[in-house]
Each structure stands twice: as structure tokens, then as C-alpha cells.
Design a protein around this motif. Sequence first.
Motif, PDB file in Angstrom:
ATOM      1  N   GLU A  87      19.347  58.805  23.864  1.00  0.00           N
ATOM      2  CA  GLU A  87      19.255  59.038  25.307  1.00  0.00           C
ATOM      3  C   GLU A  87      18.381  60.250  25.615  1.00  0.00           C
ATOM      4  O   GLU A  87      17.530  60.209  26.507  1.00  0.00           O
ATOM      5  N   THR A  88      18.571  61.319  24.870  1.00  0.00           N
ATOM      6  CA  THR A  88      17.786  62.534  25.059  1.00  0.00           C
ATOM      7  C   THR A  88      16.310  62.270  24.767  1.00  0.00           C
ATOM      8  O   THR A  88      15.437  62.656  25.542  1.00  0.00           O
ATOM      9  N   LEU A  89      16.033  61.595  23.672  1.00  0.00           N
ATOM     10  CA  LEU A  89      14.641  61.316  23.299  1.00  0.00           C
ATOM     11  C   LEU A  89      13.966  60.400  24.318  1.00  0.00           C
ATOM     12  O   LEU A  89      12.788  60.573  24.632  1.00  0.00           O
ATOM     13  N   GLU A  90      14.718  59.464  24.853  1.00  0.00           N
ATOM     14  CA  GLU A  90      14.158  58.548  25.846  1.00  0.00           C
ATOM     15  C   GLU A  90      13.813  59.249  27.151  1.00  0.00           C
ATOM     16  O   GLU A  90      12.955  58.785  27.901  1.00  0.00           O
ATOM     17  N   ARG A  91      14.433  60.389  27.410  1.00  0.00           N
ATOM     18  CA  ARG A  91      14.077  61.175  28.603  1.00  0.00           C
ATOM     19  C   ARG A  91      12.637  61.675  28.523  1.00  0.00           C
ATOM     20  O   ARG A  91      12.040  62.004  29.538  1.00  0.00           O
ATOM     21  N   TYR A  92      12.115  61.760  27.332  1.00  0.00           N
ATOM     22  CA  TYR A  92      10.710  62.153  27.128  1.00  0.00           C
ATOM     23  C   TYR A  92       9.804  60.920  27.092  1.00  0.00           C
ATOM     24  O   TYR A  92       8.656  61.008  26.677  1.00  0.00           O
ATOM     25  N   HIS A  93      10.337  59.788  27.496  1.00  0.00           N
ATOM     26  CA  HIS A  93       9.610  58.506  27.505  1.00  0.00           C
ATOM     27  C   HIS A  93       9.205  58.089  26.101  1.00  0.00           C
ATOM     28  O   HIS A  93       8.156  57.487  25.893  1.00  0.00           O
ATOM     29  N   LEU A  94      10.056  58.432  25.137  1.00  0.00           N
ATOM     30  CA  LEU A  94       9.819  58.053  23.753  1.00  0.00           C
ATOM     31  C   LEU A  94      10.600  56.784  23.443  1.00  0.00           C
ATOM     32  O   LEU A  94      11.707  56.575  23.941  1.00  0.00           O
ATOM     33  N   CYS A  95      10.016  55.949  22.618  1.00  0.00           N
ATOM     34  CA  CYS A  95      10.688  54.765  22.095  1.00  0.00           C
ATOM     35  C   CYS A  95      11.297  55.167  20.753  1.00  0.00           C
ATOM     36  O   CYS A  95      10.612  55.766  19.919  1.00  0.00           O
ATOM     37  N   VAL A  96      12.566  54.866  20.553  1.00  0.00           N
ATOM     38  CA  VAL A  96      13.234  55.191  19.290  1.00  0.00           C
ATOM     39  C   VAL A  96      13.441  53.892  18.515  1.00  0.00           C
ATOM     40  O   VAL A  96      14.109  52.977  18.973  1.00  0.00           O
ATOM     41  N   LEU A  97      12.816  53.847  17.355  1.00  0.00           N
ATOM     42  CA  LEU A  97      12.892  52.677  16.485  1.00  0.00           C
ATOM     43  C   LEU A  97      13.731  53.066  15.273  1.00  0.00           C
ATOM     44  O   LEU A  97      13.418  54.033  14.581  1.00  0.00           O
ATOM     45  N   ARG A  98      14.812  52.325  15.046  1.00  0.00           N
ATOM     46  CA  ARG A  98      15.729  52.645  13.948  1.00  0.00           C
ATOM     47  C   ARG A  98      15.720  51.558  12.882  1.00  0.00           C
ATOM     48  O   ARG A  98      15.708  50.376  13.208  1.00  0.00           O
ATOM     49  N   PHE A  99      15.752  52.017  11.635  1.00  0.00           N
ATOM     50  CA  PHE A  99      15.870  51.110  10.498  1.00  0.00           C
ATOM     51  C   PHE A  99      16.946  51.667   9.576  1.00  0.00           C
ATOM     52  O   PHE A  99      17.061  52.877   9.403  1.00  0.00           O
ATOM     53  N   SER A 100      17.708  50.783   8.973  1.00  0.00           N
ATOM     54  CA  SER A 100      18.693  51.240   7.994  1.00  0.00           C
ATOM     55  C   SER A 100      17.978  51.479   6.665  1.00  0.00           C
ATOM     56  O   SER A 100      16.904  50.916   6.415  1.00  0.00           O
ATOM     57  N   ASN A 101      18.593  52.290   5.846  1.00  0.00           N
ATOM     58  CA  ASN A 101      18.048  52.504   4.500  1.00  0.00           C
ATOM     59  C   ASN A 101      17.978  51.181   3.736  1.00  0.00           C
ATOM     60  O   ASN A 101      17.062  50.961   2.948  1.00  0.00           O
ATOM     61  N   LEU A 102      18.942  50.294   3.993  1.00  0.00           N
ATOM     62  CA  LEU A 102      18.930  48.978   3.335  1.00  0.00           C
ATOM     63  C   LEU A 102      17.697  48.170   3.725  1.00  0.00           C
ATOM     64  O   LEU A 102      17.127  47.463   2.899  1.00  0.00           O
ATOM     65  N   GLU A 103      17.280  48.276   4.992  1.00  0.00           N
ATOM     66  CA  GLU A 103      16.061  47.569   5.409  1.00  0.00           C
ATOM     67  C   GLU A 103      14.841  48.100   4.666  1.00  0.00           C
ATOM     68  O   GLU A 103      13.969  47.320   4.278  1.00  0.00           O
ATOM     69  N   ILE A 104      14.790  49.402   4.464  1.00  0.00           N
ATOM     70  CA  ILE A 104      13.678  49.989   3.711  1.00  0.00           C
ATOM     71  C   ILE A 104      13.712  49.472   2.275  1.00  0.00           C
ATOM     72  O   ILE A 104      12.686  49.095   1.712  1.00  0.00           O
ATOM     73  N   ASP A 105      14.899  49.408   1.696  1.00  0.00           N
ATOM     74  CA  ASP A 105      15.047  48.976   0.307  1.00  0.00           C
ATOM     75  C   ASP A 105      14.771  47.488   0.104  1.00  0.00           C
ATOM     76  O   ASP A 105      14.213  47.093  -0.914  1.00  0.00           O
ATOM     77  N   HIS A 106      15.172  46.657   1.072  1.00  0.00           N
ATOM     78  CA  HIS A 106      15.126  45.210   0.848  1.00  0.00           C
ATOM     79  C   HIS A 106      14.112  44.441   1.694  1.00  0.00           C
ATOM     80  O   HIS A 106      13.878  43.266   1.434  1.00  0.00           O
ATOM     81  N   ASN A 107      13.542  45.094   2.707  1.00  0.00           N
ATOM     82  CA  ASN A 107      12.571  44.412   3.561  1.00  0.00           C
ATOM     83  C   ASN A 107      11.475  45.382   4.000  1.00  0.00           C
ATOM     84  O   ASN A 107      11.159  45.490   5.182  1.00  0.00           O
ATOM     85  N   PHE A 108      10.908  46.084   3.038  1.00  0.00           N
ATOM     86  CA  PHE A 108       9.927  47.121   3.335  1.00  0.00           C
ATOM     87  C   PHE A 108       8.736  46.576   4.114  1.00  0.00           C
ATOM     88  O   PHE A 108       8.300  47.173   5.093  1.00  0.00           O
ATOM     89  N   SER A 109       8.215  45.431   3.706  1.00  0.00           N
ATOM     90  CA  SER A 109       7.047  44.889   4.405  1.00  0.00           C
ATOM     91  C   SER A 109       7.393  44.515   5.849  1.00  0.00           C
ATOM     92  O   SER A 109       6.581  44.719   6.761  1.00  0.00           O
TER      93      SER A 109
END
Length: 127
Positions: A87-109
Motif C-alpha cells: 500500500e505504501t509503495l503504491e502511493r508512489y505509483h509503483l507497481c509491486v510484483l511478487r514472486f515466491s522463492n519457489l517460483e524462482i527455483d522451479h519456473n525461472f524462465s
Amino acid sequence: MEKDYHYTGYHPKLKESARLLRKNMTRQEKHLWYDFLRNYPVKIYRQRVIDQYIVDFYCSAAKLVIELDGSQHYTVEGEEYDSIRTETLERYHLCVLRFSNLEIDHNFSGVCEKIEEIISLRKDLCQ
């Protein structure tokens, strides 16, 4: 050449903490940084101070924050904290993109493709 600076409520007191986090990145952060983001054609910063937070990765040109979430983010307390943080970051008109560590490990591409897609879309909007 004029630099594009977006004010993000920088707190100099967090500078040293951000530096330490850059030196001690998680395995997944290192993988994403060294194998994709470091040489990306659009400048991306790691462990960047924004407001009272240190975000994992930040792309000013696309006003994009990329966060990698370990298991602590999936507790009730972690989810509440992340919600307030987003919520705080979005006040700066930023888009927050989240990935789990598992996504990095198993679906990097797939993660890389999603980041590329969002940067492309947002970069065009931010110009």
C-alpha cells in the motif's frame, strides 16, 4: 543527458542496511540478479530504499518493484506486513510484483518473462 528521478521518500538511515542486504542476497535473489536483471537493457537496482522499506529490486523507468518472498511472507503476520508495505509503495505509483522463492527455483524462465512483460508495458506508460 537528463536523469529520470522519481521521488520515493528515500531514508538515508537505511542506506547501510541496504548495502548489507546487497552483500548478503538470498540464493534466489542472486539467481534473478546475476542471471537476468543485472544486464537487463533497462536499469534495475537491487536492495533499493523506498520510503521506510528496502525493496529487493527496483526499476525506475517502469516504476516497478520486484519482491522475492520466502516462507516468512506466507504467515498471517507476513501477509499483513506485506499488505501495508505494498500500500505504501503504491502511493508512489509503483507497481509491486511478487514472486515466491519457489517460483524462482522451479519456473525461472516464466518469472523472467513476466518481469519483461511488465517492464515493457509500464515503461511505455511512464514515458
